[in-house]
Enzyme design. Sequence first.
Site, PDB file in Angstrom:
ATOM      1  N   HIS A   1      38.550  42.327  40.626  1.00 37.43           N
ATOM      2  CA  HIS A   1      38.540  41.384  39.506  1.00 37.43           C
ATOM      3  C   HIS A   1      36.645  41.449  39.283  1.00 37.43           C
ATOM      4  O   HIS A   1      36.584  40.905  40.467  1.00 37.43           O
ATOM      5  CB  HIS A   1      38.694  40.098  39.201  1.00 37.43           C
ATOM      6  CG  HIS A   1      40.213  40.193  38.845  1.00 37.43           C
ATOM      7  ND1 HIS A   1      40.682  39.158  39.301  1.00 37.43           N
ATOM      8  CD2 HIS A   1      41.031  40.967  38.356  1.00 37.43           C
ATOM      9  CE1 HIS A   1      42.331  39.393  38.526  1.00 37.43           C
ATOM     10  NE2 HIS A   1      42.585  40.345  37.574  1.00 37.43           N
TER      11      HIS A   1
ATOM     12  N   ASN B   1      42.340  41.250  45.111  1.00 31.05           N
ATOM     13  CA  ASN B   1      43.429  39.912  44.725  1.00 31.05           C
ATOM     14  C   ASN B   1      44.194  40.934  45.581  1.00 31.05           C
ATOM     15  O   ASN B   1      44.187  41.943  45.016  1.00 31.05           O
ATOM     16  CB  ASN B   1      43.605  39.915  43.418  1.00 31.05           C
ATOM     17  CG  ASN B   1      42.528  38.846  42.317  1.00 31.05           C
ATOM     18  OD1 ASN B   1      42.302  38.169  42.034  1.00 31.05           O
ATOM     19  ND2 ASN B   1      41.387  39.225  41.518  1.00 31.05           N
TER      20      ASN B   1
ATOM     21  N   TYR C   1      49.248  38.595  35.221  1.00 31.08           N
ATOM     22  CA  TYR C   1      47.618  37.282  35.725  1.00 31.08           C
ATOM     23  C   TYR C   1      46.888  37.892  36.230  1.00 31.08           C
ATOM     24  O   TYR C   1      45.473  37.914  35.543  1.00 31.08           O
ATOM     25  CB  TYR C   1      47.984  36.250  36.576  1.00 31.08           C
ATOM     26  CG  TYR C   1      47.072  35.903  37.223  1.00 31.08           C
ATOM     27  CD1 TYR C   1      45.926  34.660  36.578  1.00 31.08           C
ATOM     28  CD2 TYR C   1      45.901  36.398  38.428  1.00 31.08           C
ATOM     29  CE1 TYR C   1      44.615  34.426  36.907  1.00 31.08           C
ATOM     30  CE2 TYR C   1      44.760  35.839  38.742  1.00 31.08           C
ATOM     31  CZ  TYR C   1      44.300  34.280  37.982  1.00 31.08           C
ATOM     32  OH  TYR C   1      43.351  33.711  38.453  1.00 31.08           O
TER      33      TYR C   1
ATOM     34  N   GLU D   1      36.218  40.107  43.268  1.00 30.42           N
ATOM     35  CA  GLU D   1      36.816  39.255  43.925  1.00 30.42           C
ATOM     36  C   GLU D   1      38.294  41.100  44.270  1.00 30.42           C
ATOM     37  O   GLU D   1      38.873  41.392  43.357  1.00 30.42           O
ATOM     38  CB  GLU D   1      37.995  38.370  43.001  1.00 30.42           C
ATOM     39  CG  GLU D   1      37.274  37.083  42.788  1.00 30.42           C
ATOM     40  CD  GLU D   1      37.494  36.179  42.041  1.00 30.42           C
ATOM     41  OE1 GLU D   1      37.550  35.024  42.002  1.00 30.42           O
ATOM     42  OE2 GLU D   1      38.871  36.728  41.345  1.00 30.42           O
TER      43      GLU D   1
END
Length: 517
Positions: free
Chosen positions: A97, A106, A19, A104
Amino acid sequence: MIVKFHARGKGGGSGPVDYLLGRERNREGATVLQGNPEEVRELIDATPFAKKYTSGVLSFAEKELPPGGREKVMASFERVLMPGLEKNQYSILWVEHQDKGRLELNFVIPNMELQTGKRLQPYYDRADRPRIDAWQTLVNHHYGLHDPNAPENRRTLTLPDNLPETKQALAEGVTRGIDALYHAGEIKGRQDVIQALTEAGLEVVRVTRTSISIADPNGGKNIRLKGAFYEQSFADGRGVREKAERESRIYRENAEQRVQEARRICKRGCDIKRDENQRRYSPVHSLDRGIAGKTPGRGERGDDAAQEGRVKAGREYGHDVTGDSLSPVYREWRDALVSWREDTGEPGRNQEAGRDIAETEREDMGRGVCAGREQEIPCPSVREISGGDSLSGERVGTSEGVTQSDRAGNTFAERLRAAATGLYAAAERMGERLRGIAEDVFAYATGQRDAERAGHAVESAGAALERADRTLEPVIQRELEIREERLIQEREHVLSLERERQPEIQERTLDGPSLGW
């Protein structure tokens, strides 16, 4: 900035890694900032616990942070999330991201403490949320970031991350309609919102203090609408703007007091979590338990369906771990470290690593190889690499070069030399395997391949050889006793045969005639 933890964590390692980076590791706008994606994936797959990983995101309204800000925020978050743990006690993957027009950060953490193999739960919402919220407040204040708790930044709609796209689209469309009616002056309070939803053909099924739930026209679960328009406090539309401005002013005036309170909560929470982590993941305690043959962490939490503490660090470095329920990755590590089968002498996958370690040892003899390098992941101790008394349960083969016949032609000295040669050869092979394998497996698990660990591995192998040498003493002593007993038995047997033959000789003696005629 806001901190979000995902509810996921029970699947394989490919799910979260794919992902974040894409199946082909080519996701647009994704950048690996820290960690090894493949290592994290394999650690998650090898973890035997019910919840295998913890994941989340630090979401910023800003597109970028000041220079060096990302690294400082990431390091600070790790210290607050897992206080008391060193970098070599956990694995984490950080991926940036930028595909949504904002920053972002993550993160994915395998739920396993690397030095003991115990279950690691970095975040438990009920206990850890106050500490993480306080850290969020401190970071937002320090960098002057967008504060989601400020009244002027309150959302008109808040949706859960796992809401299906169709339900999310419906909720967003409804909220846009409510917002348009509000600015047109047709909605002045919460009751007007409920009436507008009903007139639009939507069924209001539940009303709470902070939300309004409507039935999904397409069937399925109800859709919960949560935000400024749907709260009970939205009672007078004409005074909403004035109320928001007043609350914003008070919020700014109390900023210093709020920061001090957040600092106190964060410090107290970190102290409690640090004590818990240090008590739970004490290296000495865990290694002692591992050497005693107990499974570290097994059965410590009722929600762990699999056996705890059977995968890595402390247990994997030489301790016996059995059971068909173990993952293929861990079985491969276990078989590589401690082979319970006879060594055939065939070239193994770690011979090249053994040669590299031997060369490194010669080149760096007498030097502290970890000095001068960035200590992101501290070098492990000799005990961590060798797994303590990893050879204590190993059966040393004695058949090589040992003559099986006990006939008179095989002298005792030859048999003793052959037995000693076989035992020394077996012990030397074990030392070579440990020198080649210990570093390879540790590097595979942590991504580090420091030369000091190689030296520690060689020292550990030398200690193992000394232990194997000590095992020869009782073998030689027993061989001497057996040989002496057999010599005594053979002498007694010869004497008994001679005694049995004497009467027979006497019976065969005949008295002849006298020659004196």
